[in-house]
Design an enzyme around this catalytic site. Structure first.
Site, PDB file in Angstrom:
ATOM      1  CE  LYS A   1      -4.475   1.092   0.554  1.00  0.00           C
ATOM      2  NZ  LYS A   1      -5.697   0.414   0.155  1.00  0.00           N
TER       3      LYS A   1
ATOM      4  N   GLY B   1     -20.022   7.379   5.701  1.00  0.00           N
ATOM      5  CA  GLY B   1     -19.322   7.770   4.479  1.00  0.00           C
ATOM      6  C   GLY B   1     -20.311   7.947   3.346  1.00  0.00           C
TER       7      GLY B   1
ATOM      8  N   GLY C   1     -18.759   8.464   0.053  1.00  0.00           N
ATOM      9  CA  GLY C   1     -17.801   8.526  -1.049  1.00  0.00           C
ATOM     10  C   GLY C   1     -18.077   7.438  -2.067  1.00  0.00           C
TER      11      GLY C   1
ATOM     12  CB  ALA D   1     -20.534   5.275   1.119  1.00  0.00           C
TER      13      ALA D   1
HETATM   14  P1  NAD Z   1     -13.787   8.187  -0.746  1.00  0.00           P
HETATM   15  O1  NAD Z   1     -12.682   9.152  -0.522  1.00  0.00           O
HETATM   16  O2  NAD Z   1     -14.495   8.212  -2.048  1.00  0.00           O
HETATM   17  O3  NAD Z   1     -14.891   8.344   0.393  1.00  0.00           O
HETATM   18  C1  NAD Z   1     -14.589   8.389   1.743  1.00  0.00           C
HETATM   19  C2  NAD Z   1     -15.624   9.300   2.377  1.00  0.00           C
HETATM   20  O4  NAD Z   1     -15.558   9.174   3.787  1.00  0.00           O
HETATM   21  C3  NAD Z   1     -15.444  10.780   2.029  1.00  0.00           C
HETATM   22  O5  NAD Z   1     -16.652  11.282   1.502  1.00  0.00           O
HETATM   23  C4  NAD Z   1     -15.100  11.421   3.375  1.00  0.00           C
HETATM   24  O6  NAD Z   1     -15.582  12.733   3.489  1.00  0.00           O
HETATM   25  C5  NAD Z   1     -15.798  10.480   4.336  1.00  0.00           C
HETATM   26  N1  NAD Z   1     -15.334  10.489   5.712  1.00  0.00           N
HETATM   27  C6  NAD Z   1     -14.063  10.565   6.187  1.00  0.00           C
HETATM   28  N2  NAD Z   1     -14.079  10.513   7.537  1.00  0.00           N
HETATM   29  C7  NAD Z   1     -15.382  10.394   7.907  1.00  0.00           C
HETATM   30  C8  NAD Z   1     -16.046  10.283   9.161  1.00  0.00           C
HETATM   31  N3  NAD Z   1     -15.379  10.294  10.316  1.00  0.00           N
HETATM   32  N4  NAD Z   1     -17.391  10.184   9.174  1.00  0.00           N
HETATM   33  C9  NAD Z   1     -18.100  10.164   8.023  1.00  0.00           C
HETATM   34  N5  NAD Z   1     -17.524  10.269   6.810  1.00  0.00           N
HETATM   35  C10 NAD Z   1     -16.195  10.375   6.753  1.00  0.00           C
HETATM   36  O7  NAD Z   1     -13.166   6.746  -0.434  1.00  0.00           O
HETATM   37  P2  NAD Z   1     -13.716   5.313  -0.855  1.00  0.00           P
HETATM   38  O8  NAD Z   1     -12.958   4.871  -2.048  1.00  0.00           O
HETATM   39  O9  NAD Z   1     -15.192   5.330  -0.845  1.00  0.00           O
HETATM   40  O10 NAD Z   1     -13.190   4.431   0.351  1.00  0.00           O
HETATM   41  C11 NAD Z   1     -13.896   4.341   1.582  1.00  0.00           C
HETATM   42  C12 NAD Z   1     -13.246   3.267   2.452  1.00  0.00           C
HETATM   43  O11 NAD Z   1     -13.275   2.016   1.771  1.00  0.00           O
HETATM   44  C13 NAD Z   1     -11.774   3.517   2.786  1.00  0.00           C
HETATM   45  O12 NAD Z   1     -11.503   2.994   4.071  1.00  0.00           O
HETATM   46  C14 NAD Z   1     -11.031   2.698   1.748  1.00  0.00           C
HETATM   47  O13 NAD Z   1      -9.735   2.338   2.173  1.00  0.00           O
HETATM   48  C15 NAD Z   1     -11.959   1.495   1.673  1.00  0.00           C
HETATM   49  N6  NAD Z   1     -11.823   0.743   0.446  1.00  0.00           N
HETATM   50  C16 NAD Z   1     -12.022   1.352  -0.745  1.00  0.00           C
HETATM   51  C17 NAD Z   1     -11.936   0.593  -1.906  1.00  0.00           C
HETATM   52  C18 NAD Z   1     -12.212   1.187  -3.252  1.00  0.00           C
HETATM   53  O14 NAD Z   1     -12.313   0.411  -4.221  1.00  0.00           O
HETATM   54  N7  NAD Z   1     -12.384   2.495  -3.389  1.00  0.00           N
HETATM   55  C19 NAD Z   1     -11.610  -0.766  -1.827  1.00  0.00           C
HETATM   56  C20 NAD Z   1     -11.442  -1.353  -0.585  1.00  0.00           C
HETATM   57  C21 NAD Z   1     -11.553  -0.588   0.560  1.00  0.00           C
END
Ligand code: NAD
Length: 348
Positions: A81, A181, A183, A186
């Site tokens: 990572k 979340g 993002g 979510a």
């Molecule tokens: P993203 O940046 O699109 O969304 C993350 C969201 O979380 C943002 O909107 C941010 O404002 C919000 N956030 C941060 N802290 C917060 C809190 N305390 N309370 C509420 N909201 C909060 O990221 P993503 O790609 O959706 O990833 C989300 C999670 O999933 C991360 O932990 C990431 O490591 C994990 N993940 C993502 C993927 C992927 O394919 N994108 C794969 C596996 C795991």
């Protein structure tokens, strides 16, 4: 400077690279936890950390998680990572991404990067100008692009498996899901769940994002401070990690925790605390493997979209295996999954 070996999250990581590029201002960490099953692979996180030590901890924890995730998903990849230490305004000029790409390239394929929090497909294109050891690029023959929607699909299927297991329900229709979340991950989870008739409460530190997703999924935007203690059928953490600790676990009012965020448990003991409270936990790196499954298929070029879907549809079975072993051994699902993953990467 903290000595990485002394950090609680250091877990015999094979290599930890500290990257600095003066011209672009890039400061990054590339952590390679294990290459036992293949080249290490895992996304790049672009985030502002108040303390650089937090970035090191993140890189150590996230790369170990990738070793476990790739192994449990049956992928021929090790775990790595990267973390880019962003400024407070999250400025991301192309020179910074280019410098990051050169740093990845110097590792000669021991680490393959892709998107994580704060990075998107456009950024990966920028990185790919400097290195071929990158995935999550625009889909050409159908496999590729943003891993987020694939992660969301796997998480949604995992939520369905969890409610079947814990509540005996074949559908999320009428169930209340508290989503942390709004993002990339979510959003997909909310839309899949809403399409099946779930009721959603959504919180994001960016209230506009929460409201927009609530509007799109016929849900309700709620205060981020309330989401972890909301009474619901499922809590789906899809923001950042370490949100399940002694205090938040004591306040949970859900029978199921199943979400896409990496490293949801603040400490391994928190898995046992959830178990003691009778809350079914879907180990994060098992349920959120959809994105890396797509990345792996893109990078290795060994399948099409239907194979990606087939591989993602195997996530619920893997969760069932973990829960079955948990039921027979009495150990919590997080500990069971860790032991399974450690065996697979030759550390059991
Ligand atoms: P993203 O940046 O699109 O969304 C993350 C969201 O979380 C943002 O909107 C941010 O404002 C919000 N956030 C941060 N802290 C917060 C809190 N305390 N309370 C509420 N909201 C909060 O990221 P993503 O790609 O959706 O990833 C989300 C999670 O999933 C991360 O932990 C990431 O490591 C994990 N993940 C993502 C993927 C992927 O394919 N994108 C794969 C596996 C795991």
């Amino acid at each position: 400077m903290t000595i990485a070996w002394r950090l609680p999250d250091y877990d015999a990581h094979e290599v930890l690279h500290f990257v600095h590029d003066e011209a672009s201002g890039l400061k990054a960490i590339i952590a390679i936890h294990s290459t036992h099953l293949g080249p290490s692979a895992g996304g790049c996180r672009f985030w502002h950390y108040d303390h650089p030590e937090d970035a090191i901890t993140d890189a150590l924890r996230l790369s170990r998680g990738m070793s476990y995730k790739n192994a449990m998903a049956g992928l021929p990849l090790g775990g790595g990572k990267s973390v880019i230490l962003a400024d407070e305004a999250l400025t991301k000029p192309p020179e910074l991404l280019a410098a990051f790409g050169r740093a990845v390239d110097r590792l000669g394929g021991h680490y393959v990067t892709a998107e994580d929090v704060g990075m998107n497909v456009k950024d990966m294109v920028e990185v790919s100008r400097q290195t071929k050891f990158v995935a999550g690029l625009p889909a050409e023959d159908g496999v590729g692009g943003d891993p987020g929607p694939h992660t969301s699909l796997g998480v949604f299927l995992g939520i369905k498996a969890a409610v079947r297991h814990a509540l005996g329900k074949d559908s999320v229709s009428g169930l209340h899901i508290a989503l942390q979340g709004a993002g990339s991950v979510a959003t997909g989870v909310a839309l899949h769940a809403a399409a099946e008739g779930a009721k959603l409460s959504i919180a994001d530190i960016d209230p506009e994002k929460a409201q927009k997703l609530a509007d799109a999924s016929d849900g309700k935007a709620v205060d981020p401070d309330d989401i972890l203690s909301l009474e619901a059928d499922v809590l789906s953490p899809c923001a950042l990690g370490a949100i399940l600790d002694e205090e938040s676990i004591a306040a949970l009012r859900v029978p199921v925790v199943a979400g896409g965020a990496n490293n949801q448990l603040a400490t391994p003991e928190d898995g046992a605390k959830l178990h003691q409270r009778g809350i079914l936990y879907a180990p994060d790196y098992v349920i959120n493997a959809g994105g890396i499954i797509n990345v792996c298929t893109e990078y290795l070029g060994d399948g099409d979209q239907s194979l990606v879907r087939q591989r993602i549809e195997a996530i619920p079975d893997r969760l069932e295996q973990v829960w079955a072993e948990s039921a027979s051994s009495g150990r919590d699902p997080a500990a069971v999954a860790d032991a399974m993953a450690q065996r697979l990467i030759g550390r059991g």
